[in-house]
Motif scaffolding. Sequence first.
Motif, PDB file in Angstrom:
ATOM      1  N   GLU A 148       0.827  -1.212   0.000  1.00  0.00           N
ATOM      2  CA  GLU A 148       0.000   0.000   0.000  1.00  0.00           C
ATOM      3  C   GLU A 148       0.860   1.261   0.000  1.00  0.00           C
ATOM      4  O   GLU A 148       0.556   2.240  -0.693  1.00  0.00           O
ATOM      5  CB  GLU A 148      -0.942  -0.009   1.201  1.00  0.00           C
ATOM      6  N   ASN A 149       1.947   1.248   0.758  1.00  0.00           N
ATOM      7  CA  ASN A 149       2.815   2.416   0.821  1.00  0.00           C
ATOM      8  C   ASN A 149       3.500   2.674  -0.512  1.00  0.00           C
ATOM      9  O   ASN A 149       3.839   3.817  -0.825  1.00  0.00           O
ATOM     10  CB  ASN A 149       3.844   2.272   1.941  1.00  0.00           C
ATOM     11  N   GLU A 207       1.378   5.034  -2.358  1.00  0.00           N
ATOM     12  CA  GLU A 207       1.489   6.384  -1.777  1.00  0.00           C
ATOM     13  C   GLU A 207       2.782   7.056  -2.229  1.00  0.00           C
ATOM     14  O   GLU A 207       2.782   8.242  -2.569  1.00  0.00           O
ATOM     15  CB  GLU A 207       1.427   6.298  -0.251  1.00  0.00           C
TER      16      GLU A 207
END
Length: 134
Positions: free
Chosen positions: A56-57, A60
């Motif tokens: 997920e990061n 980002e």
Amino acid sequence: METLLISLFIATILPIVAKAPLAYAMFKDRGYNNRYPRSQQAGLTGFGARAKAAHENSFEALLMFSPGVLAVLALDVATEWTQYCAIAFIFARIMYLIMYWIDVHIARSLFWGVGFFASLAILWDAMVQVAAIY
């Protein structure tokens, strides 16, 4: 300019690369639940939870990196500095993933910081270069 394009390509595929350890953890958990993968991911612990967070990061980080690189490319203001920052970003993000997977949290945070500041530096350099032109 080629360095920036290659870095953008690598940064774009890193979230997909980061999915592989997550998929492995899901498979080891109870078999990969392709019907409800997010529900399964939410229940992961240990390595699986870290793999999910790293995956997920990566999205980002891509959102932080892309605008600066695209601005530099669109405005045709690439410098050696922006290329070094792009290389530093890619290196830091790869190391970030590895540190997350093997649970070395302090090094992981340091690599996150390097990637974050490299992203900001690229965008800042684009603004400086454009301001110098006008």
